[in-house]
Design an enzyme around this catalytic site. Structure first.
Site, PDB file in Angstrom:
ATOM      1  N   GLU A 255      20.460 -12.084 -38.946  1.00 37.57           N
ATOM      2  CA  GLU A 255      21.278 -10.439 -39.490  1.00 37.57           C
ATOM      3  C   GLU A 255      21.643 -10.003 -40.382  1.00 37.57           C
ATOM      4  O   GLU A 255      22.498 -10.039 -40.714  1.00 37.57           O
ATOM      5  CB  GLU A 255      21.311  -9.858 -37.801  1.00 37.57           C
ATOM      6  CG  GLU A 255      21.219  -8.265 -37.958  1.00 37.57           C
ATOM      7  CD  GLU A 255      22.568  -7.363 -36.977  1.00 37.57           C
ATOM      8  OE1 GLU A 255      23.159  -6.591 -37.261  1.00 37.57           O
ATOM      9  OE2 GLU A 255      22.528  -8.346 -35.444  1.00 37.57           O
ATOM     10  N   CYS A 294      25.557  -2.488 -36.649  1.00 36.23           N
ATOM     11  CA  CYS A 294      24.933  -2.945 -38.101  1.00 36.23           C
ATOM     12  C   CYS A 294      23.262  -2.354 -37.617  1.00 36.23           C
ATOM     13  O   CYS A 294      23.146  -1.862 -37.588  1.00 36.23           O
ATOM     14  CB  CYS A 294      24.183  -4.071 -37.330  1.00 36.23           C
ATOM     15  SG  CYS A 294      25.719  -5.536 -38.217  1.00 36.23           S
TER      16      CYS A 294
END
Length: 525
Positions: A255, A294
């Protein structure tokens, strides 16, 4: 105080002075961490041979029970975790809850999901496949846990949730966890591991933690391990290209950077329900954890005619946000995690100014409440507007990891789709519109470049879970620059830690093997 590492079933201090973890409000050293002198090869082998063997001996239901017990232990120490979050991350109570309570909720979810697999140890995938005319030779596909270690190299922004959202499915699948939390905020993860170890919930070797540099950890991975990384695209490329990862075809889940978007549809005009919902969510995403998520909104696409109204609404709401020391009453937003992140965010704002003008904030010398700005790590909430959207590139490429968004006006739906795709892959986009034709066309146009799309209109205004909220039963991840990985999604997350193989033999032999397995169809239920 120097925090110990937990490897090979023992707490071990790293050699030397270690790295300081600081209070982002004043820069004072809180604790130190270090992994010098720790045998990473031995740590991985102990996890594989001791922890993995013990976990695989348990049924899915027994592993699920241990996840539930971990959640109980973490809940009992919640106040201590909130205190560490405040001191080491500058977290407000809302910020700490997002991380700590999110971790506990995720563990409870996987405990519940794991119980549905019952007293089984593996999974059978699909029906019997006949291979002979007589029917006495058949095949069947199985899913079995890999006999390696799940190695987590995590980001600084979610030391609690980032640990347990990965560990819960790995442990449930039957793989031991070796955690390397991001150094700046490793204290919270280390304390959680210490509490779980002290409670004696997991078998020896099932959970290890290295606090400090990863050093030569990747030099010792093998073909049965899984590496999961959250962080920058540059580090992700280093991990993917590591010689041992390549040699063993080691599974890697990433990620990485993500320039996430919020989109106001043509019908989301000023004072409409969808307009108000969008403004509320943009402000929330800017201020919760000071934008250090994020999944936070980085670009806000708005019809050209509504640009001024959106700017005015954001300026009005952000003007009411008190930024400063979370210990002070009324403070809604705290600092970035340290001055290095502050410097990176301010540099990012300067890069965005090449294509944008500042609408609100952006003052590197602003004074937060109750702290000395010269020692603290604050960034003022900042809104920019892209001046020439048709020619812009920086706004689609630069992710400022802080309380910063860029308004991007769009002329029509074709321009919107083109600009959204310039993000090159994102974790999430949220769309605020009740126009079904517009929404369906947009999902069709950009859905392939987003791990998640949240569609908001007046009917879900009070029910939606939030642009930046990652739900354990829904997929988390994204294509392209977002890393190309997948996490969570309910029991689907177990797939990262399981290996599919086919067994051929007599119907009786395969039926015997399958009798101890759950149906893999449950992973997608």
């Amino acid at each position: 105080m120097k925090l110990d590492n937990f490897v090979c079933g023992q707490w071990r201090a790293g050699q030397g002075e270690g790295v300081a973890l600081v209070d982002p409000m004043d820069g004072e050293t809180l604790v130190r961490v270090g992994t010098d002198g720790i045998d990473c090869a031995a740590a991985l082998e102990h996890a594989r041979s001791v922890g993995g063997t013990a976990l695989r001996a348990l049924t899915h239901a027994q592993r699920a029970q241990r996840l539930a017990a971990i959640a109980e232990v973490l809940g009992a120490h919640r106040d201590a975790y909130f205190d560490i979050s405040l001191r080491n991350s500058g977290a407000t109570p809302a910020d700490a809850g997002f991380d700590v309570d999110g971790a506990i909720f995720t563990l409870k979810t996987y405990a519940r999901l794991g119980r549905s697999l019952g007293d089984t140890r593996g999974l059978v995938d699909g029906a019997v496949v006949p291979l002979s005319k007589e029917g006495n030779f058949v095949a069947r596909h199985f899913l079995t846990p890999q006999k390696g270690a799940a190695i987590f190299i995590n980001a600084f922004n979610f030391p609690a949730w980032g640990l347990w959202e990965k560990a819960a499915p790995a442990l449930l699948a039957g793989m031991p966890v070796v955690l390397k939390p991001a150094t700046p905020t490793a204290w919270l993860a280390q304390r959680m591991v210490a509490d779980v170890v002290a409670a004696g919930i997991l078998p020896e070797g099932a959970l290890s933690i290295l606090c400090g540099s990863a050093r030569d950890l990747l030099d010792h991975v093998n073909e049965s391990d899984v590496v999961s990384f959250t962080g920058s695209a540059d580090t992700a490329r280093h991990i993917r290209s590591h010689a041992r990862v390549l040699a063993g075809s080691v599974r890697v889940n990433i990620e990485a950077d993500s320039v996430n978007a919020a989109v106001l549809g043509p019908d989301a005009v000023s004072a409409s329900a969808e307009f108000e919902l969008a403004v509320k969510e943009v402000v929330r995403e800017m201020t919760i954890k000071a934008g250090q998520k994020c999944t936070a909104i980085r670009r806000v696409f708005v019809p050209e005619a509504q640009t001024a109204a959106l700017e005015a609404a954001l300026v009005e709401r952000l003007g009411r946000i008190t930024v400063g020391d979370p210990r002070q009453e009324g403070v809604r937003m705290g600092p970035l995690v340290n001055r290095a992140q502050q410097a990176a965010a301010l540099a990012g704002i300067e890069r965005l100014k090449a294509e944008c003008v500042v609408v609100f904030g952006g003052d590197p010398d602003f004074a937060p409440e109750g702290v000395d700005p010269a020692r603290a790590a604050f960034v003022q909430p900042t809104v920019l507007r892209c001046e020439h959207p048709a020619r812009a590139r920086v706004v689609h490429e630069v992710e400022v990891f802080g309380p910063v968004v860029t308004i991007v006006p769009y002329a029509d739906e074709a321009a919107l789709g083109r600009m959204l795709r310039l993000g090159q892959g994102s974790l999430v986009a949220s769309v605020y519109s009740s126009d079904g034709v517009f929404v369906h066309a947009l999902v069709d146009e950009v859905g392939d470049l987003h791990g998640r799309m949240m569609l908001v209109d007046a009917t879900v205004g009070a029910a939606h879970t939030g642009h930046g909220n990652v739900m354990p039963t829904c997929l988390h991840g994204g294509p392209g620059r977002a890393g190309g990985g997948e996490e969570l999604g309910g029991l689907r997350a177990l797939g990262l830690y399981l290996r599919r193989h086919v067994v051929q033999g007599s119907p009786e032999r395969l039926a015997s093997l399958a009798s101890a397995c759950a149906d893999a169809a449950l992973l997608a239920a």
